[in-house]
Enzyme design. Structure first.
Site, PDB file in Angstrom:
ATOM      1  CD  GLU A 235      51.068  35.208  50.486  1.00  0.00           C
ATOM      2  OE1 GLU A 235      50.999  34.554  49.436  1.00  0.00           O
ATOM      3  OE2 GLU A 235      51.837  34.956  51.427  1.00  0.00           O
TER       4      GLU A 235
ATOM      5  CE  LYS B  95      51.500  39.002  45.262  1.00  0.00           C
ATOM      6  NZ  LYS B  95      50.565  38.815  46.355  1.00  0.00           N
TER       7      LYS B  95
ATOM      8  NE  ARG C 262      50.126  34.153  37.352  1.00  0.00           N
ATOM      9  CZ  ARG C 262      49.829  34.320  38.624  1.00  0.00           C
ATOM     10  NH1 ARG C 262      48.880  33.627  39.198  1.00  0.00           N
ATOM     11  NH2 ARG C 262      50.477  35.195  39.360  1.00  0.00           N
TER      12      ARG C 262
HETATM   13  P1  ATP Z   1      52.103  36.624  42.344  1.00  0.00           P
HETATM   14  O1  ATP Z   1      52.675  35.352  41.836  1.00  0.00           O
HETATM   15  O2  ATP Z   1      52.398  37.793  41.506  1.00  0.00           O
HETATM   16  O3  ATP Z   1      52.449  36.854  43.775  1.00  0.00           O
HETATM   17  P2  ATP Z   1      49.668  35.606  43.214  1.00  0.00           P
HETATM   18  O4  ATP Z   1      48.625  34.946  42.405  1.00  0.00           O
HETATM   19  O5  ATP Z   1      50.477  34.782  44.126  1.00  0.00           O
HETATM   20  O6  ATP Z   1      50.564  36.441  42.248  1.00  0.00           O
HETATM   21  P3  ATP Z   1      47.918  36.843  45.042  1.00  0.00           P
HETATM   22  O7  ATP Z   1      48.176  37.970  45.952  1.00  0.00           O
HETATM   23  O8  ATP Z   1      47.702  35.508  45.642  1.00  0.00           O
HETATM   24  O9  ATP Z   1      49.122  36.809  44.031  1.00  0.00           O
HETATM   25  O10 ATP Z   1      46.767  37.188  44.013  1.00  0.00           O
HETATM   26  C1  ATP Z   1      45.531  37.745  44.313  1.00  0.00           C
HETATM   27  C2  ATP Z   1      44.614  37.449  43.171  1.00  0.00           C
HETATM   28  O11 ATP Z   1      45.102  38.015  41.962  1.00  0.00           O
HETATM   29  C3  ATP Z   1      44.478  35.959  42.943  1.00  0.00           C
HETATM   30  O12 ATP Z   1      43.124  35.636  42.792  1.00  0.00           O
HETATM   31  C4  ATP Z   1      45.261  35.726  41.682  1.00  0.00           C
HETATM   32  O13 ATP Z   1      44.757  34.639  40.975  1.00  0.00           O
HETATM   33  C5  ATP Z   1      45.094  37.044  40.936  1.00  0.00           C
HETATM   34  N1  ATP Z   1      46.219  37.257  40.019  1.00  0.00           N
HETATM   35  C6  ATP Z   1      47.524  37.337  40.323  1.00  0.00           C
HETATM   36  N2  ATP Z   1      48.276  37.482  39.228  1.00  0.00           N
HETATM   37  C7  ATP Z   1      47.434  37.489  38.169  1.00  0.00           C
HETATM   38  C8  ATP Z   1      47.598  37.596  36.758  1.00  0.00           C
HETATM   39  N3  ATP Z   1      48.798  37.730  36.200  1.00  0.00           N
HETATM   40  N4  ATP Z   1      46.489  37.573  35.990  1.00  0.00           N
HETATM   41  C9  ATP Z   1      45.279  37.449  36.540  1.00  0.00           C
HETATM   42  N5  ATP Z   1      45.047  37.347  37.850  1.00  0.00           N
HETATM   43  C10 ATP Z   1      46.110  37.361  38.676  1.00  0.00           C
HETATM   44 MG    MG Z   2      50.497  33.992  45.900  1.00  0.00          MG
END
Ligand code: ATP
Ligand code: MG
Length: 557
Positions: A37, A276, A266
């Site tokens: 995102e 983020k 994760r």
């Molecule tokens: P954040 O909470 O940091 O915003 P998110 O999962 O909301 O993380 P996205 O932009 O939706 O962020 O993530 C893109 C991809 O990266 C998703 O498939 C998510 O599962 C993966 N991802 C994000 N953080 C991690 C992590 N700590 N370990 C493994 N994969 C991750």
């Molecule tokens: Mg997200």
């Protein structure tokens, strides 16, 4: 089962699933996607997902899409769209075809919502937020059906159209999937699939005032792009029911090789925040200087700090892919970058806390050019010119008036070797009013350039130095972890666990060849650590070096 023809990689449960799917003929080619995102910069957690998705595509000669999951216009920004593409490329990956956006599919998503309405599987609900919560029930108690649940498809179509045209206020109503208010999975209790937001979108402008929700958008986007294995983190495990329910109920997606979602854990890193939203908070509150502040866990910050893409890929490989929660030690990341740089980084000399050395038997005003290899065992990296003269700088910690035998540096009356140069002997020193040594007067042995003293004297210690008249002043930024707690995400308030000493600045000197140091390319400053020129603040007039990583870990983390 040998579908992977590149170097041998440890298998994991996802690769096992893929192997089975290829063996059974369910899929003939693997197609993954990385779906960030655009609401912040990517962090090292995303690197794991990138390495997994792009890595699998690469190893299986498949494809991997980059798709912006952009259904929250208020939180997203075109600058994030740009930085994310840069980061993925920098990590060494290339997506299949053009960059994609979930917003590319807004028209189709709208059509699919209409299809569900027509099938009596979606309805416009006017319960307010509190009522919706109350009707949803709890983990222990089933929910209650919304009074709007049995509105006819015709009426729902008309209402949904009014939503689209902006005839309702934000929050006044929403489109919900009609699934099961008694499901033990809360996400199946008639989830909202479209909501009203009068927000300008970075891709679609003001075309829409209704936006699809993640659960509705993600599965359909995967299906439209013919993704085979949709890999996501474990918090979406329950949502897999919604993912399948939506695709099960849309005519276009009734095929046996349809996309499937698989979840992995994760990854979390000690002393690091990995969200983020929380990182954005640090930026907004100016606790750091920006998303690429070298203390941040973002890819942009690691790059600015001199990490290499190979070291991050190697790290992601080592942490592996499982379904078990994990908090990885920082030392593991440090080890990866250190191994890479020890092997590949050119060597140079920098003095972080300079004191003067005057070699009294060296001719006044003479400077000779010595040469030194850029790397002890990589001839191909060439040599550099190293001026040597009567006045030098050495590090304050490398001289003592007296010391025991364990101290293998410069001591009054004793000898030490200057790295890449001669053996010197300390004769006496000057101190300032506070008692700190400012100048050490020495003599040198002209017969010891690149060889041991002829009479067999043993000189064990070696210290680094920089010739004074050619030395370039430099600022060194030494980074420590941003938090004092190994798990800052668990802290009640972030302010309680912020490390006040996360940045330490020193002013010293570097050898002149470093005027040309390329930003973000790390050197080993001999005996000091790995450092790289800062891409934002360093210039020929004002050199600034970031600590990439110390030569060894000094604390358990
Ligand atoms: P954040 O909470 O940091 O915003 P998110 O999962 O909301 O993380 P996205 O932009 O939706 O962020 O993530 C893109 C991809 O990266 C998703 O498939 C998510 O599962 C993966 N991802 C994000 N953080 C991690 C992590 N700590 N370990 C493994 N994969 C991750
Ligand atoms: Mg997200």
């Amino acid at each position: 089962m040998d579908h992977v023809d590149t170097e041998v990689r440890p298998s994991n449960f996802i690769r096992n699933i893929i192997d089975d799917d290829l063996d059974s003929g369910k899929h003939s080619q693997v197609h993954t996607r990385f779906p960030p995102e655009p609401n912040g910069f990517l962090h090292i957690g995303h690197a794991k997902s990138i390495c997994l998705n792009f890595g699998i595509a690469k190893d299986y000669q498949g494809k991997c899409n980059l798709r912006f999951d952009d259904t929250n216009p208020e939180k997203e920004d075109i600058n994030y769209v740009k930085s994310i593409q840069e980061d993925v490329k920098w990590l060494g990956f290339q997506w299949e075809g053009d960059v994609r956006y979930s917003s590319n599919y807004f028209d189709q998503l709208h059509q699919y919502a209409v299809e569900l309405i027509n099938k009596g599987l979606a309805y416009v609900c006017f319960l307010n937020a509190d009522e919706t919560r109350e009707y949803r029930g709890t983990l222990k108690e089933p929910g209650k059906n919304s009074p709007y649940r049995d509105t006819s498809p015709e009426e729902n179509l008309a209402l949904f159209e009014k939503m689209r045209k902006g005839e309702f206020k934000e929050g006044e109503c929403a489109l919900r999937a009609k699934i099961d208010m008694a499901s033990s999975f809360m996400c199946m209790r008639d989830p909202v699939i479209y909501r009203i937001r009068f927000a300008e979108h970075h891709q679609t402008g003001d075309k829409w005032c209704i936006y699809p929700m993640y659960d509705f958008t993600h599965c359909i986007s995967d299906a439209i792009e013919n993704i085979t294995h949709s890999l996501c983190t474990l918090e979406f495990q329950d949502n897999r029911r919604v993912y399948d329910w939506i695709l099960d109920n849309l005519d276009d997606f009734q095929k046996p090789d349809r996309t499937r979602q698989y979840e992995f854990s994760r990854f979390n890193l000690e002393y690091t925040l990995m969200s983020k939203r929380k990182l954005n908070d640090l930026v907004e509150r100016k606790i750091v200087t920006g998303w690429d502040d070298p203390r941040m866990p973002t890819i942009a910050a690691l790059r600015r700090r001199g990490y290499t893409p190979a070291s991050i890929r190697e790290f992601c490989e080592r942490i592996g892919v499982t379904k078990v929660d994990n908090l990885i030690e920082v030392g593991m990341l440090n080890a990866c970058i250190r191994e890479d740089l020890n092997e590949n980084a050119p060597r140079a000399m920098a003095v972080l806390e300079p004191i003067k050395v005057i070699i009294e038997n060296y001719e006044q005003a003479q400077v000779e050019m010595l040469s030194a290899p850029a790397h002890p065992n990589k001839e191909e990296l060439g040599v550099r010119e190293l001026p040597f003269g009567r006045e030098l700088y050495i590090d304050a910690a490398d001289f003592r008036e007296e010391a025991n035998k364990k101290y293998k540096r410069l001591v009054l009356g004793k000898e030490v070797r200057l790295r890449n140069a001669y053996v010197i002997k300390a004769e006496r020193c000057d101190k300032d009013d506070a008692g700190n040594v400012t100048t050490v007067y020495c003599t040198y042995d002209p017969e010891t350039l690149g060889k041991n003293p002829a009479d067999g004297r043993k000189v064990k210690g070696v210290i680094h130095w920089v010739e004074a008249t050619h030395a370039k002043p430099a600022e060194f930024r030494i980074y420590n972890s941003l938090f004092t707690d190994a798990n800052p995400a668990a802290a009640e308030s972030i302010d309680d666990v912020i490390n006040p000493d996360s940045l330490e600045i020193k002013y010293g000197v570097v050898e002149p060849s470093l005027v040309n140091a390329v930003a973000e390319k790390a050197y080993q400053f001999e005996r000091e650590g790995y450092f790289c020129a800062d891409s934002k603040d360093s210039s020929a007039d004002h050199l600034v070096f970031n600590l990439t990583v110390a030569l060894r870990d000094t604390f358990a983390g």
